[in-house]
Design a protein around this motif. Structure first.
Motif, PDB file in Angstrom:
ATOM      1  N   ILE A 217       0.840  -1.198   0.000  1.00 56.88           N
ATOM      2  CA  ILE A 217       0.000   0.000   0.000  1.00 56.88           C
ATOM      3  C   ILE A 217       0.871   1.243   0.000  1.00 56.88           C
ATOM      4  O   ILE A 217       1.974   1.235   0.560  1.00 56.88           O
ATOM      5  CB  ILE A 217      -0.964  -0.027   1.220  1.00 56.88           C
ATOM      6  N   GLY A 218       0.386   2.284  -0.653  1.00 53.50           N
ATOM      7  CA  GLY A 218       1.127   3.548  -0.670  1.00 53.50           C
ATOM      8  C   GLY A 218       0.217   4.685  -1.100  1.00 53.50           C
ATOM      9  O   GLY A 218      -0.922   4.464  -1.501  1.00 53.50           O
ATOM     10  N   PRO A 219       0.732   5.914  -1.009  1.00 53.34           N
ATOM     11  CA  PRO A 219      -0.057   7.080  -1.421  1.00 53.34           C
ATOM     12  C   PRO A 219       0.073   7.305  -2.933  1.00 53.34           C
ATOM     13  O   PRO A 219       0.920   6.687  -3.582  1.00 53.34           O
ATOM     14  CB  PRO A 219       0.613   8.220  -0.669  1.00 53.34           C
ATOM     15  N   ALA A 220      -0.732   8.200  -3.500  1.00 50.07           N
ATOM     16  CA  ALA A 220      -0.615   8.519  -4.936  1.00 50.07           C
ATOM     17  C   ALA A 220      -0.785  10.030  -5.154  1.00 50.07           C
ATOM     18  O   ALA A 220      -1.785  10.480  -5.711  1.00 50.07           O
ATOM     19  CB  ALA A 220      -1.657   7.743  -5.739  1.00 50.07           C
ATOM     20  N   PRO A 221       0.194  10.814  -4.696  1.00 48.63           N
ATOM     21  CA  PRO A 221       0.093  12.263  -4.910  1.00 48.63           C
ATOM     22  C   PRO A 221       0.483  12.662  -6.335  1.00 48.63           C
ATOM     23  O   PRO A 221       1.027  11.859  -7.097  1.00 48.63           O
ATOM     24  CB  PRO A 221       1.093  12.831  -3.897  1.00 48.63           C
ATOM     25  N   ASN A 222       0.205  13.898  -6.674  1.00 49.29           N
ATOM     26  CA  ASN A 222       0.607  14.465  -7.963  1.00 49.29           C
ATOM     27  C   ASN A 222       1.959  15.141  -7.732  1.00 49.29           C
ATOM     28  O   ASN A 222       2.044  16.153  -7.030  1.00 49.29           O
ATOM     29  CB  ASN A 222      -0.463  15.484  -8.385  1.00 49.29           C
ATOM     30  N   ILE A 223       3.003  14.547  -8.287  1.00 49.05           N
ATOM     31  CA  ILE A 223       4.364  15.015  -7.980  1.00 49.05           C
ATOM     32  C   ILE A 223       5.032  15.527  -9.245  1.00 49.05           C
ATOM     33  O   ILE A 223       4.916  14.910 -10.309  1.00 49.05           O
ATOM     34  CB  ILE A 223       5.202  13.876  -7.363  1.00 49.05           C
ATOM     35  N   THR A 224       5.728  16.613  -9.120  1.00 52.08           N
ATOM     36  CA  THR A 224       6.406  17.182 -10.271  1.00 52.08           C
ATOM     37  C   THR A 224       7.628  17.979  -9.825  1.00 52.08           C
ATOM     38  O   THR A 224       7.574  18.672  -8.801  1.00 52.08           O
ATOM     39  CB  THR A 224       5.433  18.101 -11.028  1.00 52.08           C
ATOM     40  N   ALA A 225       8.691  17.845 -10.569  1.00 47.70           N
ATOM     41  CA  ALA A 225       9.869  18.671 -10.275  1.00 47.70           C
ATOM     42  C   ALA A 225       9.507  20.133 -10.526  1.00 47.70           C
ATOM     43  O   ALA A 225       8.840  20.444 -11.508  1.00 47.70           O
ATOM     44  CB  ALA A 225      11.018  18.257 -11.179  1.00 47.70           C
ATOM     45  N   ILE A 226       9.929  21.002  -9.626  1.00 52.83           N
ATOM     46  CA  ILE A 226       9.691  22.439  -9.812  1.00 52.83           C
ATOM     47  C   ILE A 226      11.026  23.087 -10.191  1.00 52.83           C
ATOM     48  O   ILE A 226      12.012  22.955  -9.465  1.00 52.83           O
ATOM     49  CB  ILE A 226       9.152  23.091  -8.513  1.00 52.83           C
ATOM     50  N   TYR A 227      11.051  23.759 -11.326  1.00 50.02           N
ATOM     51  CA  TYR A 227      12.283  24.395 -11.801  1.00 50.02           C
ATOM     52  C   TYR A 227      12.344  25.862 -11.371  1.00 50.02           C
ATOM     53  O   TYR A 227      11.329  26.553 -11.445  1.00 50.02           O
ATOM     54  CB  TYR A 227      12.330  24.412 -13.326  1.00 50.02           C
ATOM     55  N   PRO A 228      13.560  26.347 -11.021  1.00 50.80           N
ATOM     56  CA  PRO A 228      13.705  27.796 -10.845  1.00 50.80           C
ATOM     57  C   PRO A 228      13.751  28.482 -12.215  1.00 50.80           C
ATOM     58  O   PRO A 228      14.340  27.946 -13.158  1.00 50.80           O
ATOM     59  CB  PRO A 228      15.049  27.927 -10.124  1.00 50.80           C
ATOM     60  N   ALA A 229      13.145  29.662 -12.318  1.00 57.87           N
ATOM     61  CA  ALA A 229      13.097  30.378 -13.595  1.00 57.87           C
ATOM     62  C   ALA A 229      14.495  30.730 -14.095  1.00 57.87           C
ATOM     63  O   ALA A 229      14.746  30.772 -15.295  1.00 57.87           O
ATOM     64  CB  ALA A 229      12.255  31.639 -13.450  1.00 57.87           C
ATOM     65  N   THR A 230      15.425  31.001 -13.162  1.00 63.15           N
ATOM     66  CA  THR A 230      16.812  31.314 -13.537  1.00 63.15           C
ATOM     67  C   THR A 230      17.714  30.737 -12.442  1.00 63.15           C
ATOM     68  O   THR A 230      17.217  30.204 -11.439  1.00 63.15           O
ATOM     69  CB  THR A 230      17.084  32.843 -13.559  1.00 63.15           C
ATOM     70  N   CYS A 231      19.032  30.902 -12.617  1.00 64.63           N
ATOM     71  CA  CYS A 231      19.930  30.439 -11.543  1.00 64.63           C
ATOM     72  C   CYS A 231      20.138  31.524 -10.485  1.00 64.63           C
ATOM     73  O   CYS A 231      21.007  31.403  -9.618  1.00 64.63           O
ATOM     74  CB  CYS A 231      21.245  29.897 -12.100  1.00 64.63           C
ATOM     75  N   ASP A 232      19.358  32.583 -10.529  1.00 65.49           N
ATOM     76  CA  ASP A 232      19.344  33.543  -9.412  1.00 65.49           C
ATOM     77  C   ASP A 232      18.994  32.765  -8.145  1.00 65.49           C
ATOM     78  O   ASP A 232      17.946  32.121  -8.076  1.00 65.49           O
ATOM     79  CB  ASP A 232      18.277  34.611  -9.716  1.00 65.49           C
ATOM     80  N   PRO A 233      19.873  32.810  -7.142  1.00 60.97           N
ATOM     81  CA  PRO A 233      19.615  32.020  -5.927  1.00 60.97           C
ATOM     82  C   PRO A 233      18.236  32.271  -5.334  1.00 60.97           C
ATOM     83  O   PRO A 233      17.642  31.375  -4.725  1.00 60.97           O
ATOM     84  CB  PRO A 233      20.734  32.440  -4.975  1.00 60.97           C
TER      85      PRO A 233
END
Ligand code: BGP
Length: 470
Positions: A217-233
């Motif tokens: 058994i396990g969960p089923a969330p909606n998962i997605t990598a989130i990207y930064p718009a730029t390499c600005d910290p």
């Protein structure tokens, strides 16, 4: 990373397909079924509701025969809580229980592994009327429902998923609450509902392990990598914040038994942190999932918030569209990616990244429980549905799944959304995802004939070759 040799898809890989009860079954008020929140859905003119859907309830044997023809190794479906316990709390409904027996028996007879989701957006109306997930009685009701379905189906169903896209129900509450209900719950209520769902899932997990030690058994969330718009910290921090709040929090509670610290700080800051009842912390810590379901459609790109009243875009959003949140993050455009006609970003490589991040964080087997392309497929004069765009979409995602496997991700299966055409969460029947076309319009039920699309033949070959030929 480039590889000299790709790892083949492993023996026993669960090539599957997904649906959910309210989006496919129809028969919304038959054989004693109670109402769910989705039965209150009043779509805009020209868009269907969930009353007939794909009429899977009356076509179940025919539909499973098509799954067998496709060669599916797994079928992910959901059980409608209000079909088997009409008022959510009380007496079971034998006719509703018998329907899932027929489905599961047909799957097993064809050698298709059943993967059952316990709750997919269709809260019994009676549970909602007593306060819904915000009322802790719903935790006990869910546990009773769990005991009922584990006892009934546990001999044949060895793969369970607790709750579909709990994170979406918090961030886009209109996934569960139909617009017809008017005002949506406050954010604080949503986080309390979510906490109670965590506790309910933990109880179900412990119960299944006790009743059927051989089941998973396990969960089923909606998962997605989130990207930064730029390499600005500052953009990198914003992306990290949103990934923690939107995604990791839901897997951290399930896997580590505690809230994600960044998400928790956010909840405290916003005054929406949930209350724990005595014993909750111990329960969350005790329940351990065996595998993780991941619904992946699209990555998102975000920038640092400006906190000047303009961070949140004034537009409608659904589960894959990031709206921004004042002082937390802003939505940004990713010039490297295109989108579907419904505005969902297409990012196969992002799926690899997402799977790698999940694998690195949790070290558990992963089942892709949803991924697919919504499009306005047409039945052409030759009696076929030509959907090369879907084949292209899935092929590119399967390639990335194989790269993720080669990267070391323990990917055990892939269930595209959806096995057959069904009603979309918000956009009716015109937005189709299936390998099987269903002959119906929005308001026009037509013949409901099942017609395999071109993607059906293509996927059958993929399965036959265990992914060696994509
Ligand atoms: C997921 C849901 C599904 C499904 C899918 C496609 O978020 O779990 O129920 O519908 O998205 O979304 P839509 O129907 O809005 O196109």
């Amino acid at each position: 990373m480039f590889y000299k040799d790709l790892k083949p898809f492993p023996e026993g890989f669960l090539w599957g397909a997904s649906t959910s009860a309210y989006q496919v079954e129809g028969a919304w008020d038959e054989d004693g079924k109670g109402m769910s929140l989705q039965d209150l859905h009043e779509p805009p003119a020209g868009v269907t509701d969930f009353k007939v859907a794909s009429d899977h309830y009356h076509h179940v044997e025919e539909d499973v025969a098509l799954m067998a023809e496709l060669g599916l190794k797994a079928y992910r479906f959901s059980i409608s809580w209000s079909r088997v316990v009409p008022d959510g709390f009380g007496e079971p409904n034998e006719a509703g229980l018998a329907f899932y027996d027929r489905l599961i028996d047909a799957l097993v007879a064809h050698g298709i592994t059943p993967v059952a989701t316990m709750f997919h957006f269709d809260l019994p109306l009676a549970v909602h009327e007593r306060g819904g997930w915000a009322n802790r009685e719903s935790i006990d009701a869910f546990e009773r429902y769990a005991r009922l379905i584990f006892a009934r189906y546990g001999d044949r169903v060895k793969h369970w998923l607790t709750i579909n896209e709990q994170n979406v129900m918090v961030i886009h509450p209109n996934a569960m609450y139909p617009a017809a209900m008017g005002v949506l719950p406050e954010k604080r209520d949503l986080y309390q509902q979510s906490h109670n769902m965590f506790v309910a899932s933990a109880k179900a997990t412990l119960l299944l392990h006790q009743m059927w030690p051989d089941a998973k058994i396990g969960p089923a969330p909606n998962i997605t990598a989130i990207y930064p718009a730029t390499c600005d910290p500052a953009d990198v921090v914003a992306a990290d914040n949103w990934e923690s709040i939107r995604c990791w929090n839901y897997l951290d509670v399930a896997c580590f038994g505690r809230y994600n610290p960044i998400a928790w700080a956010y909840m405290v800051e916003k005054g929406v942190a949930p209350e724990f009842a005595p014993g909750d912390a111990e329960l969350l810590a005790a329940a351990k999932p065996d595998y993780l379901g991941v619904n992946y459609y699209a990555t998102a790109t975000v920038a640092a918030a400006r906190n000047d009243g303009t961070d949140c875009a004034p537009r409608a959003g659904d589960q894959q569209v990031m709206l921004g949140e004042e002082g937390v993050y802003r939505s940004a455009t990713n010039e490297h990616l295109t989108a579907t006609e419904y505005g969902w970003i297409i990012d196969p490589v992002g799926m690899r990244t997402t799977l790698r991040r999940v694998a690195s964080r949790y070290g558990l087997p992963i089942l892709i429980t949803e991924n697919g392309l919504g499009a306005r497929d047409e039945l052409t004069a030759d009696g076929h549905v030509h959907d090369p765009y879907r084949i292209d979409y899935l092929r590119r995602h399967f390639e990335q799944a194989q790269l993720a496997l080669t990267d070391g991700v323990d990917l055990i299966g892939y269930c595209p959304w959806s096995f057959m055409d069904l009603v979309s969460t918000h956009q009716g029947y015109g937005k189709r995802y299936g390998f099987v076309y269903v002959d119906r319009g929005e308001d026009d039920i037509r013949s409901l004939a099942r017609i395999p699309k071109d993607s059906f033949a293509w996927y059958r070959h993929v399965i036959e070759t265990n992914g060696a030929e994509l």
